[in-house]
Design an enzyme around this catalytic site. Structure first.
Site, PDB file in Angstrom:
ATOM      1  CG  HIS A 203      57.758  66.295  30.564  1.00 17.38           C
ATOM      2  ND1 HIS A 203      57.041  66.567  29.435  1.00 17.38           N
ATOM      3  CD2 HIS A 203      57.896  64.960  30.611  1.00 17.38           C
ATOM      4  CE1 HIS A 203      56.760  65.430  28.821  1.00 17.38           C
ATOM      5  NE2 HIS A 203      57.260  64.443  29.508  1.00 17.38           N
TER       6      HIS A 203
HETATM    7  N1  UDP Z   1      63.049  58.817  28.690  1.00 15.74           N
HETATM    8  C1  UDP Z   1      64.434  58.742  28.602  1.00 15.74           C
HETATM    9  N2  UDP Z   1      65.171  59.471  29.490  1.00 15.74           N
HETATM   10  C2  UDP Z   1      64.620  60.242  30.467  1.00 15.74           C
HETATM   11  C3  UDP Z   1      63.203  60.300  30.543  1.00 15.74           C
HETATM   12  C4  UDP Z   1      62.444  59.584  29.636  1.00 15.74           C
HETATM   13  O1  UDP Z   1      64.973  58.017  27.757  1.00 15.74           O
HETATM   14  O2  UDP Z   1      65.349  60.868  31.240  1.00 15.74           O
HETATM   15  C5  UDP Z   1      62.253  58.078  27.680  1.00 15.74           C
HETATM   16  C6  UDP Z   1      61.240  57.112  28.243  1.00 15.74           C
HETATM   17  O3  UDP Z   1      61.817  55.838  28.420  1.00 15.74           O
HETATM   18  C7  UDP Z   1      60.171  57.110  27.167  1.00 15.74           C
HETATM   19  C8  UDP Z   1      60.212  58.511  26.628  1.00 15.74           C
HETATM   20  O4  UDP Z   1      61.484  59.036  26.979  1.00 15.74           O
HETATM   21  O5  UDP Z   1      60.500  56.209  26.132  1.00 15.74           O
HETATM   22  C9  UDP Z   1      59.096  59.332  27.255  1.00 15.74           C
HETATM   23  O6  UDP Z   1      59.274  60.637  26.922  1.00 15.74           O
HETATM   24  P1  UDP Z   1      58.476  61.823  27.597  1.00 15.74           P
HETATM   25  O7  UDP Z   1      58.197  61.520  29.017  1.00 15.74           O
HETATM   26  O8  UDP Z   1      59.242  63.038  27.273  1.00 15.74           O
HETATM   27  O9  UDP Z   1      57.171  61.888  26.714  1.00 15.74           O
HETATM   28  P2  UDP Z   1      55.646  61.502  26.915  1.00 15.74           P
HETATM   29  O10 UDP Z   1      55.586  60.003  26.830  1.00 15.74           O
HETATM   30  O11 UDP Z   1      55.209  62.040  28.218  1.00 15.74           O
HETATM   31  O12 UDP Z   1      54.957  62.159  25.793  1.00 15.74           O
END
Ligand code: UDP
Length: 356
Positions: A203
């Site tokens: 994303h």
């Molecule tokens: N996550 C979730 N469901 C999903 C995708 C991700 O619970 O379908 C959780 C994942 O385990 C992690 C967090 O969301 O704890 C990561 O979020 P994201 O990828 O949106 O954020 P980033 O870490 O890239 O900022």
């Protein structure tokens, strides 16, 4: 002490859930939800599943460019901070909500504490990297996940106090992963078996906002030689629908499209997958903790320790590199890189000691 927690998106709900309990044992916490993630499956489900108390304030600021979102958050946070009169503003990670919370706090003369301070991908074209750097220089207390993060901050000459407390997301992952490992129902839902499928998430703006890059991402997913479970972030889902590329994924037998999943369901898939393909920061770290090899769909990462220890490979959107990474054996050793699951307690102790 009165602590105003400013959060707004999925990974921040996970991190705040770890800190909120020990924080509330000794201080008063007021949660302000900026509204950056507003869909129930990116927001409400995390509050419910991880026991994060409901927000005291909901600012409902979503959509728009990074600049306009941050500007609206700043303008809305100013009177909230004036009314709450917190002793500390607590922010997490690297999003628009983090930057707005930190800047609004610092400009109001309230000390800011930043959880996950000092992470650097050294790629300033990423909006998250810009946010990290700016937030760290506006913060009075810098709570780091690792020694490498503290080194980055010292090199940059930040003025705030630096404390390595470990990673609060690890606290949650260590609590939930044993439960997730024991479950398999969600694997049946997607018709996949332990060790024989890949879990994918994407994303980042750099991968989904630019049509040629989005098309490369789709080609890469189509080239994965095992079943792929792909929970679609709403931003990615929308870009795929608008471009028509979603149909290519829908037609592929090995791709299992899914909505954004709850934390336990997602963690179950993460623990049972042969590999994770992702451009997420949090997921790279959680894959390391789960002992699932990670293939990162970016040219750089702020979680550099996972690369050094052989559990993570940067492939950007290169299909051949992805296929080679999938063939690699997982390393035998996995050291506790980001703490022992008690980072939240240490973060609260540091807040009390330095800002209490
Ligand atoms: N996550 C979730 N469901 C999903 C995708 C991700 O619970 O379908 C959780 C994942 O385990 C992690 C967090 O969301 O704890 C990561 O979020 P994201 O990828 O949106 O954020 P980033 O870490 O890239 O900022």
């Amino acid at each position: 002490m009165k602590v105003l927690t400013a959060i707004g998106n999925r990974p921040q709900f996970v991190k705040a859930a770890a800190v909120s309990r020990p924080l509330r044992a000794v201080h008063k916490e007021i949660i302000v939800h900026t509204g950056q993630h507003f869909d129930d499956d990116l927001s409400a489900v995390f509050f419910a599943e991880l026991g994060l108390p409901a927000p005291d304030w909901e600012l409902e600021i979503a959509l728009g460019s990074n600049t306009s979102q941050t500007a609206r958050m700043l303008a809305t946070l100013e009177p909230v901070i004036a009314e709450v009169e917190p002793d500390v503003v607590l922010v997490y990670g690297d999003t628009n909500s983090t930057l707005a919370g930190a800047l609004a706090g610092a400009q109001a003369g309230v000390p800011v504490a930043h959880v996950e301070a000092g992470m650097r991908s050294f790629d300033r074209t990423m909006p998250e990297e810009l946010n990290r750097v700016l937030v760290d220089h506006a913060s009075s207390l810098l709570l780091c996940s690792s020694q490498a993060a503290a080194v980055n901050l010292r090199r940059e000459g930040v003025t705030g106090l630096i404390e390595v407390v470990g990673d609060v997301m690890v606290d949650v992952a260590m609590m939930v992963q044993p439960r997730a490992r024991a479950r398999t129902e969600v694997l049946d839902d997607y018709d996949v078996r332990t060790g024989e499928f890949a879990l994918a998430t994407a994303h980042r703006a750099g991968n989904v906002d630019d049509p040629p890059r989005l098309s490369e991402l789709v080609e890469l997913l189509l080239a994965v030689p095992v079943p792929v479970v792909l929970p679609l972030h709403p931003r990615t889902g929308e870009r795929l629908r608008v471009s028509g590329l979603i149909e290519r994924l829908q037609r592929a037998d090995h791709v299992r499209l899914a909505p954004p999943l709850g934390y336990l369901e997602f963690t179950t898939l993460l623990c049972h997958a042969r590999a994770v393909l992702t451009d997420s920061g949090g997921v790279q770290k959680e894959a390391y903790l789960a002992g699932t090899p990670c293939i990162t769909l970016r040219p750089s990462t702020e979680w550099t320790e996972t690369l050094e220890h052989g559990w993570n490979v940067l492939v950007d959107l290169d299909r051949a590199a992805m296929l080679a990474a999938l063939r690699r054996r997982a390393p035998l050793e996995r050291r506790p890189l980001y703490g022992d699951g008690r980072a939240a307690e240490r973060a609260v102790a540091a807040l009390t000691l330095h800002l209490g």
